[in-house]
Design an enzyme around this catalytic site. Structure first.
Site, PDB file in Angstrom:
ATOM      1  N   ASN A  19      67.742  72.090  54.104  1.00  0.00           N
ATOM      2  CA  ASN A  19      66.301  72.294  54.314  1.00  0.00           C
ATOM      3  C   ASN A  19      65.484  71.438  53.350  1.00  0.00           C
ATOM      4  O   ASN A  19      64.458  70.883  53.732  1.00  0.00           O
ATOM      5  CB  ASN A  19      65.942  73.777  54.171  1.00  0.00           C
ATOM      6  CG  ASN A  19      66.205  74.530  55.449  1.00  0.00           C
ATOM      7  OD1 ASN A  19      65.473  74.384  56.435  1.00  0.00           O
ATOM      8  ND2 ASN A  19      67.271  75.308  55.469  1.00  0.00           N
ATOM      9  N   HIS A 114      64.374  81.840  56.447  1.00  0.00           N
ATOM     10  CA  HIS A 114      65.500  82.756  56.612  1.00  0.00           C
ATOM     11  C   HIS A 114      66.073  82.575  58.014  1.00  0.00           C
ATOM     12  O   HIS A 114      65.313  82.492  58.983  1.00  0.00           O
ATOM     13  CB  HIS A 114      65.031  84.201  56.399  1.00  0.00           C
ATOM     14  CG  HIS A 114      66.138  85.191  56.463  1.00  0.00           C
ATOM     15  ND1 HIS A 114      67.039  85.372  55.429  1.00  0.00           N
ATOM     16  CD2 HIS A 114      66.531  86.036  57.444  1.00  0.00           C
ATOM     17  CE1 HIS A 114      67.926  86.299  55.768  1.00  0.00           C
ATOM     18  NE2 HIS A 114      67.641  86.712  56.999  1.00  0.00           N
ATOM     19  N   ASP A 150      63.355  88.938  51.851  1.00  0.00           N
ATOM     20  CA  ASP A 150      63.179  88.432  53.205  1.00  0.00           C
ATOM     21  C   ASP A 150      62.102  89.201  53.974  1.00  0.00           C
ATOM     22  O   ASP A 150      62.268  89.543  55.149  1.00  0.00           O
ATOM     23  CB  ASP A 150      64.512  88.442  53.984  1.00  0.00           C
ATOM     24  CG  ASP A 150      65.546  87.539  53.317  1.00  0.00           C
ATOM     25  OD1 ASP A 150      65.150  86.478  52.799  1.00  0.00           O
ATOM     26  OD2 ASP A 150      66.724  87.907  53.286  1.00  0.00           O
TER      27      ASP A 150
HETATM   28  C1  GRF Z   1      69.478  78.316  55.244  1.00  0.00           C
HETATM   29  O1  GRF Z   1      70.106  78.887  56.366  1.00  0.00           O
HETATM   30  C2  GRF Z   1      68.230  79.079  54.900  1.00  0.00           C
HETATM   31  O2  GRF Z   1      67.583  79.608  56.013  1.00  0.00           O
HETATM   32  C3  GRF Z   1      68.747  80.183  54.031  1.00  0.00           C
HETATM   33  O3  GRF Z   1      69.775  79.602  53.275  1.00  0.00           O
HETATM   34  C4  GRF Z   1      70.308  78.490  53.982  1.00  0.00           C
HETATM   35  C5  GRF Z   1      70.183  77.315  53.084  1.00  0.00           C
HETATM   36  O4  GRF Z   1      70.748  76.159  53.629  1.00  0.00           O
HETATM   37  N1  GRF Z   1      67.704  80.774  53.235  1.00  0.00           N
HETATM   38  P1  GRF Z   1      70.423  74.751  52.988  1.00  0.00           P
HETATM   39  O5  GRF Z   1      70.792  74.848  51.517  1.00  0.00           O
HETATM   40  O6  GRF Z   1      68.954  74.489  53.182  1.00  0.00           O
HETATM   41  O7  GRF Z   1      71.275  73.776  53.728  1.00  0.00           O
END
Ligand code: GRF
Length: 207
Positions: A19, A114, A150
């Site tokens: 992300n 999330h 969350d």
């Molecule tokens: C993602 O699925 C996000 O929604 C959750 O943790 C995960 C993190 O993945 N909070 P990344 O580190 O962004 O690949």
């Protein structure tokens, strides 16, 4: 020419950082009109830190063991974010629960993503929770951060089908593709001042 100063984002991440990467890419494309001022992690080996360094973004590992308790650790994170004068704090796979003081300090300026359609399946292993519940649709949520885990006013959601053949990995991957789309979009809406929270709902101006 406008005199508006560039908005500043601080990102907290603990792991893979996909992300984070989506946000970096959106900034570089000009889809998110801001500068990522700092990336902080509570995990020394977080891939997120490597990703940030590759893009010449200031990155730091903040060692939880160097703080006597959870509150002081949060305070150290907070100090570093304030030092950078960030307008917005984005949690991107940040695997620690933020305390009341931190949330108060950045009230209304913390976003999280999330991988479920909140309020369903908060907490750990949301994709497994979705499979166990037998839902036919799941997805992801960007929300403002409040004290409960969350929870908080929902900015954007994206739904994906749950297929009969899905295991956790397949479902997680389908959801992740949507995460990478809606997180930068939600950040840009925030930066454009288009989000108003009213009665627990986020109203989006000119949507
Ligand atoms: C993602 O699925 C996000 O929604 C959750 O943790 C995960 C993190 O993945 N909070 P990344 O580190 O962004 O690949």
């Amino acid at each position: 020419m406008t005199n508006k100063t560039q908005s500043k984002i601080g990102i907290l991440a603990s792991g893979r950082g996909s992300n984070l990467q989506a946000i970096i890419d959106a900034v570089e494309r000009g889809d998110v009109d801001a500068e990522i001022s700092v990336i902080l992690s509570n995990k020394e080996n977080a891939q997120a830190l490597e990703r940030g360094k590759k893009h010449n973004i200031e990155c730091a590992f903040v060692d939880p063991k160097a703080s006597p308790d959870k509150e002081s650790f949060d305070r150290e994170m907070s100090r570093r974010l304030k030092e950078k004068q960030v307008d917005l704090v984005c949690l991107a796979g940040y695997m620690r629960i933020l305390g009341a003081e931190f949330i108060e300090t950045f009230q209304g300026r913390i976003l999280n993503i999330h991988p479920s359609l909140l309020p369903d399946f908060p907490g750990l292993f949301p994709q497994q929770q979705a499979l166990d519940a037998g839902v036919k649709v799941s997805g992801c949520t960007v929300h403002f951060v409040e004290l409960a885990v969350d929870a908080g006013p929902i900015v954007l959601q994206s739904a994906v089908p749950v297929k009969d053949s899905d295991g956790v990995d397949e479902l997680a991957q389908r959801i992740l593709e949507q995460e990478h789309i809606i997180y930068p979009r939600a950040i840009q809406l925030f930066l454009e001042n288009r989000l108003t929270v009213s009665g627990g709902r986020v109203l989006i101006k000119d949507d």
